[in-house]
Write a protein that holds these residues in place. Structure first.
Motif, PDB file in Angstrom:
ATOM      1  N   ASP A  53      26.162  85.144  56.471  1.00  0.00           N
ATOM      2  CA  ASP A  53      25.196  84.915  57.544  1.00  0.00           C
ATOM      3  C   ASP A  53      24.655  85.719  58.255  1.00  0.00           C
ATOM      4  O   ASP A  53      25.046  86.553  58.254  1.00  0.00           O
ATOM      5  N   LEU A  54      23.102  85.308  58.230  1.00  0.00           N
ATOM      6  CA  LEU A  54      21.840  85.530  57.946  1.00  0.00           C
ATOM      7  C   LEU A  54      21.879  85.767  60.132  1.00  0.00           C
ATOM      8  O   LEU A  54      20.559  86.511  59.944  1.00  0.00           O
ATOM      9  N   GLY A 109       8.318  95.062  57.536  1.00  0.00           N
ATOM     10  CA  GLY A 109       9.474  96.657  57.958  1.00  0.00           C
ATOM     11  C   GLY A 109      10.643  96.946  57.807  1.00  0.00           C
ATOM     12  O   GLY A 109      10.141  98.254  58.840  1.00  0.00           O
ATOM     13  N   LYS A 110      11.127  95.984  57.423  1.00  0.00           N
ATOM     14  CA  LYS A 110      12.487  96.407  58.173  1.00  0.00           C
ATOM     15  C   LYS A 110      13.412  95.962  56.860  1.00  0.00           C
ATOM     16  O   LYS A 110      13.709  94.553  56.358  1.00  0.00           O
ATOM     17  N   ARG A 111      14.436  97.025  56.234  1.00  0.00           N
ATOM     18  CA  ARG A 111      14.748  96.647  54.949  1.00  0.00           C
ATOM     19  C   ARG A 111      15.958  95.815  55.634  1.00  0.00           C
ATOM     20  O   ARG A 111      17.268  96.500  55.758  1.00  0.00           O
ATOM     21  N   GLU A 112      16.133  94.817  55.543  1.00  0.00           N
ATOM     22  CA  GLU A 112      17.422  93.956  55.488  1.00  0.00           C
ATOM     23  C   GLU A 112      18.396  93.218  54.513  1.00  0.00           C
ATOM     24  O   GLU A 112      18.991  93.499  54.400  1.00  0.00           O
ATOM     25  N   LEU A 113      17.588  93.376  53.259  1.00  0.00           N
ATOM     26  CA  LEU A 113      18.318  92.458  52.305  1.00  0.00           C
ATOM     27  C   LEU A 113      18.268  93.332  51.043  1.00  0.00           C
ATOM     28  O   LEU A 113      16.464  94.035  51.108  1.00  0.00           O
ATOM     29  N   PHE A 141      22.535  94.776  53.686  1.00  0.00           N
ATOM     30  CA  PHE A 141      23.586  95.617  53.974  1.00  0.00           C
ATOM     31  C   PHE A 141      24.103  96.402  55.143  1.00  0.00           C
ATOM     32  O   PHE A 141      24.231  95.390  56.106  1.00  0.00           O
ATOM     33  N   VAL A 142      25.350  96.506  54.987  1.00  0.00           N
ATOM     34  CA  VAL A 142      26.719  96.618  55.562  1.00  0.00           C
ATOM     35  C   VAL A 142      26.908  95.372  56.047  1.00  0.00           C
ATOM     36  O   VAL A 142      27.396  95.515  57.254  1.00  0.00           O
ATOM     37  N   GLU A 143      26.291  93.830  55.771  1.00  0.00           N
ATOM     38  CA  GLU A 143      26.659  92.729  56.295  1.00  0.00           C
ATOM     39  C   GLU A 143      26.140  93.085  57.957  1.00  0.00           C
ATOM     40  O   GLU A 143      26.880  92.358  59.016  1.00  0.00           O
ATOM     41  N   GLY A 144      24.946  93.315  57.601  1.00  0.00           N
ATOM     42  CA  GLY A 144      24.191  93.062  59.515  1.00  0.00           C
ATOM     43  C   GLY A 144      22.943  92.615  59.485  1.00  0.00           C
ATOM     44  O   GLY A 144      23.102  92.195  60.900  1.00  0.00           O
ATOM     45  N   GLY A 145      23.191  91.040  58.674  1.00  0.00           N
ATOM     46  CA  GLY A 145      21.832  90.155  58.713  1.00  0.00           C
ATOM     47  C   GLY A 145      20.519  90.729  58.951  1.00  0.00           C
ATOM     48  O   GLY A 145      20.758  91.716  58.569  1.00  0.00           O
ATOM     49  N   VAL A 146      20.313  89.368  59.551  1.00  0.00           N
ATOM     50  CA  VAL A 146      18.673  89.882  59.402  1.00  0.00           C
ATOM     51  C   VAL A 146      17.998  89.701  60.690  1.00  0.00           C
ATOM     52  O   VAL A 146      18.291  88.438  61.178  1.00  0.00           O
ATOM     53  N   HIS A 147      17.725  90.796  61.045  1.00  0.00           N
ATOM     54  CA  HIS A 147      16.766  90.556  62.523  1.00  0.00           C
ATOM     55  C   HIS A 147      15.328  90.558  63.194  1.00  0.00           C
ATOM     56  O   HIS A 147      15.079  90.970  64.415  1.00  0.00           O
ATOM     57  N   SER A 148      14.858  90.794  62.264  1.00  0.00           N
ATOM     58  CA  SER A 148      13.452  91.026  62.199  1.00  0.00           C
ATOM     59  C   SER A 148      12.507  89.721  62.902  1.00  0.00           C
ATOM     60  O   SER A 148      13.169  88.540  62.922  1.00  0.00           O
ATOM     61  N   GLU A 149      11.533  89.975  64.244  1.00  0.00           N
ATOM     62  CA  GLU A 149      11.421  88.480  64.577  1.00  0.00           C
ATOM     63  C   GLU A 149      10.423  88.195  64.061  1.00  0.00           C
ATOM     64  O   GLU A 149       9.667  87.063  64.238  1.00  0.00           O
TER      65      GLU A 149
END
Length: 797
Positions: free
Chosen positions: A145-146, A172-176, A190-198
């Motif tokens: 769930d991204l 610039g944000k390591r999310e995957l 990472f820890v089911e944090g989703g992807v939040h970059s603009e």
């Protein structure tokens, strides 16, 4: 052969590809040389904008004397190298890799959203086997769930890691990242944090299979059903190039259009998903006129005649000075030009698109329009930058990407802001200061430069900062002075500052003293176009000084007019002081709106509403922050009886019997506008202005606020997918710990702000400047707090 080598530039090498000699830059990879020559080499993990991974191995080629095929994406060229991309050995290697990639890939192409535009499908047609030799059970991977923007089918993933590298190196944000090894490898958050970059939506374009797809577009249409047309992003001033995909006149999705000089191959999520707002439930489908106290649907002829009558009545009864026009800065240049002609044709000079500007007292001496001061692509070559009143990452995401590239090359970035923001690069120094203190902090940097370089301070500048510049100011001054390519960028919050003219003057002086390039960043997609089209009270078309200036946007609301024309604007959310805007409309005798959407305020105050086409439904032109004119066609069919705004204005001009309203197309309007504008030289030579006294708020507090990334204009506010992201902020009052203690409030408590005593929940954070109450703007819940920046009344808690 030797003669050719001696004649070629030293940074080039000669190689042979499939028996043909070509030259390639020394140190470049084989795949770059073949791409430049038009030689096809299959690939999945390679992308020209991403770091090399060489993990899909699809680009294996034969190199003479090499013991085995080599990956073209990770093998640098060498002088005399002989490469074979279609030899039996190379093709066999490529076919072998293809077979391994398809071993676990599901055979669900008919139901895959990527079907018809899938890189895996295309390459499999050329290099895949007709029958699979794999008879074991295929693996299945749980979906991630991204968030509301990206849909996942991770069983399809081939581990190219394009998404991982993009989020790490570009966003610039390591999310995957990759988990496990071998057959058990998975791409996960990472820890089911989703992807939040603009910028997260770009991983959809990068994914070569159907693992990552556009969630709002999911199952709505097939790729081969869609028609693509070029367009330009309608939000920030970068002017990112887009392709709009539509089906039978309905805009279905937006994808990037490559332009290396502007947005490269990327677009922000705001530009990708805001088109969802075009079809929101509050779209106006027919003209509305007030009958017996309520808005009723009428035909176009009736509505236009009523608008003409109301305008004539206002001018004849109260005089043209009592007519004011507020224009949204995302309006096309053609519409701004025609509206300006209409307002001036009625005798008024009160027209302005600078709705969120806090101070325009320098307008008569200021340059013709604000601009970046350099090409967009040049920003990544900067070696020092100072951000003043700017969260560049959310204000201009693509511009921030360019600056981030500069930091990766060693650039030093400083900031003077009213809160600490989550930049995706490290800042060398970050000065937190409320609105009043920002002026002093910038003045201190200027003093430090003058002290070090032996220059001269402009009159009154020494009184702006008490005491001597400290180590922070000296560090900024030193870097700006010694840098070869320094830049100073004033962002949206600087322009919304109650002493913005002084900030511009200080920045211009600082740039002059250090040799830096000054960039005063326009807020919206067509802020620059508004200046050139004459949608300002003090200048005619092309920046020519008006013989008599009208009232700017703030003055029109502070000194209410008898009648207002609202064009593509929601004043309570789009103006510097929404509370004041709401009161001014309530006191007006007449309110005429050109709008695509019906708001509660318009429903309550408007006498006539003319439905105009929204983004994608009308042709037009935007001028970006480097002065680049970019035109685009109308793609979607206007909803209901909505009409392109330029056409509505042209017909209204005819009904009013004004001269100069005989254009038959938007191209004709543009040609007329550009002819009138001519050549306008950009400049950032802002004049020195006398310092004003600092604003004082209740209990010594000031309100600071910025417009959230997904609340900047009427269109983006209506995009449901964007409003479901983590960037859709709530109306809260953020306080520094010391400020909260002084007021006696705690995290989660309540505080009453403004003259209407708006009660907002309290958030306590060390990221907020002391003495400042940070409340996001452009939210209905925070309208009554008052101006975006400056004086604040704290009624209690």
């Amino acid at each position: 052969m030797s003669a050719k080598v001696e004649d070629k530039p030293q940074d080039m090498v000669t190689i042979e590809v499939n028996g043909e000699q070509i030259q390639a830059p020394k140190g470049s990879m084989i795949i770059e040389a073949t791409d430049a020559r038009g030689v096809d080499v299959p690939r999945f993990c390679y992308h020209k904008k991403l770091p090399i991974a060489a993990n899909c191995r699809m680009c294996l080629v034969e190199v003479e004397k090499a013991p085995k095929p080599l990956p073209a994406c990770a093998t640098p060229v060498a002088d005399g190298m002989k490469i074979f991309t279609d030899s039996p050995r190379a093709v066999a290697a490529q076919r072998g890799v293809m077979e391994f990639l398809l071993i676990n890939h599901p055979l669900d192409c008919p139901i895959c959203d990527q079907g018809g535009e899938c890189e895996l499908q295309d390459v499999a047609m050329g290099y895949g086997r007709g029958v699979s030799r794999f008879t074991e059970r295929k693996r299945v991977v749980d979906d991630e769930d991204l968030g509301p923007l990206i849909s996942t089918e991770m069983t399809r993933c081939i581990h190219c890691t394009r998404c991982v590298r993009f989020l790490d190196h570009i966003a610039g944000k390591r999310e995957l990242g990759g988990m496990n090894r071998g057959e058990y490898t998975e791409i996960s958050t990472f820890v089911e944090g989703g992807v939040h970059s603009e910028l997260s939506g770009n991983i959809i374009d990068l994914c070569p299979v159907g693992a990552l797809t556009n969630k709002p577009f999911r199952f709505r249409a097939r790729a081969w059903e869609l028609l693509a047309h070029p367009s330009v992003a309608p939000h920030d001033a970068v002017g990112s190039n887009l392709h709009l995909h539509h089906l039978r006149g309905e805009i279905m999705r937006v994808v990037p259009r490559e332009n290396e000089l502007v947005n490269e191959t990327w677009i922000a999520d705001r530009d990708r998903y805001s088109h969802q707002g075009v079809y929101s439930e509050d779209r106006i489908t027919r003209p509305l006129a007030r009958v017996d106290g309520a808005l009723r649907e009428v035909d176009w002829q009736t509505a236009l005649e009523q608008v003409a009558g109301l305008l004539r009545e206002t001018v004849e009864t109260h005089g043209p000075a009592q007519l004011g026009a507020l224009v949204g800065p995302t309006t096309t240049a053609e519409e701004m030009y025609l509206l300006g002609r209409l307002v001036r044709g009625l005798g008024s000079r009160n027209i302005d698109h600078r709705l969120r500007d806090g101070d325009v007292s320098d307008q008569d001496q200021a340059p013709a329009f604000p601009w970046l001061g350099q090409p967009i692509s040049a920003l990544e070559d900067a070696d020092a930058a100072l951000l003043v009143g700017s969260y560049l990452r959310h204000e201009q995401p693509i511009l921030n990407h360019r600056l981030r590239k500069a930091t990766k090359a060693g650039a030093t970035v400083f900031a003077i802001n009213n809160r600490r923001y989550d930049f995706n690069y490290d800042l060398a120094e970050e000065i937190l200061a409320g609105p009043s203190a920002q002026v002093g902090e910038l003045a201190a940097v200027l003093q430090a430069v003058v002290t070090a370089n032996g220059g001269t301070l402009p009159e009154g500048a020494d009184a702006l900062y008490p005491g001597k510049p400290d180590a922070r100011h000296q560090a900024i001054a030193e870097q700006l002075s010694k840098a070869e390519r320094a830049t100073i960028l004033l962002g949206n919050q600087a322009n919304a500052h109650p002493q913005a003219a002084l900030l511009r003057a200080l920045s211009a002086e600082l740039a002059e003293q250090t040799g830096a390039v000054l960039g005063v960043l326009p807020e919206a997609a067509n802020t620059v176009g508004g200046y050139l089209a004459g949608a300002v009270p003090h200048r005619e078309v092309g920046g020519v000084a008006a013989d008599k200036a009208g009232l700017d946007a703030r003055s029109m609301l502070a000194e209410p007019r008898k009648a207002y024309v609202l064009y593509n604007v929601e004043p309570e959310l789009d103006c510097w002081n929404g509370q004041q805007a709401r009161a001014a409309l309530a006191s007006a005798n007449r309110v005429i709106a050109f709008s695509s959407w019906l708001t509660p305020e318009l429903e309550r105050e408007a006498d006539v509403i003319l439905p105009i086409a929204a983004f994608g439904e009308t042709s037009g032109t935007f001028v970006n922050l480097e002065g680049r004119w970019q035109s685009f066609p109308g793609v979607g069919k206007p909803v209901g009886e909505a009409r392109p705004g330029w056409r509505v204005l042209r017909v209204l001009g005819n009904v009013l019997e004004l001269d100069g309203f005989d254009q038959e197309s938007s191209d004709e309007v543009l040609h007329e506008l550009q002819g009138a504008v001519g050549e306008v030289a950009p400049s950032n030579a802002y004049p020195w202005v006398a310092p004003k006294s600092a604003p004082a708020g209740g209990e010594g507090l000031e309100r600071a606020g910025a417009t959230p990334i997904y609340a900047v204009d009427p269109l983006v506010r209506r995009s449901q997918p964007l409003q479901q992201t983590s960037h859709a902020v709530a109306a809260e009052a953020w306080l520094a710990p010391a400020t909260a203690e002084r007021l006696g409030v705690d995290e989660g408590g309540q505080i009453r702000l403004g003259s209407e005593q708006v009660e907002l929940p309290v958030r306590v954070s060390a990221d907020i400047a002391e003495g400042t109450v940070w409340v996001p703007a452009a939210l209905r819940e925070s309208v009554a707090v008052g101006p975006m920046n400056g004086e604040l009344e704290v009624a209690g808690h």
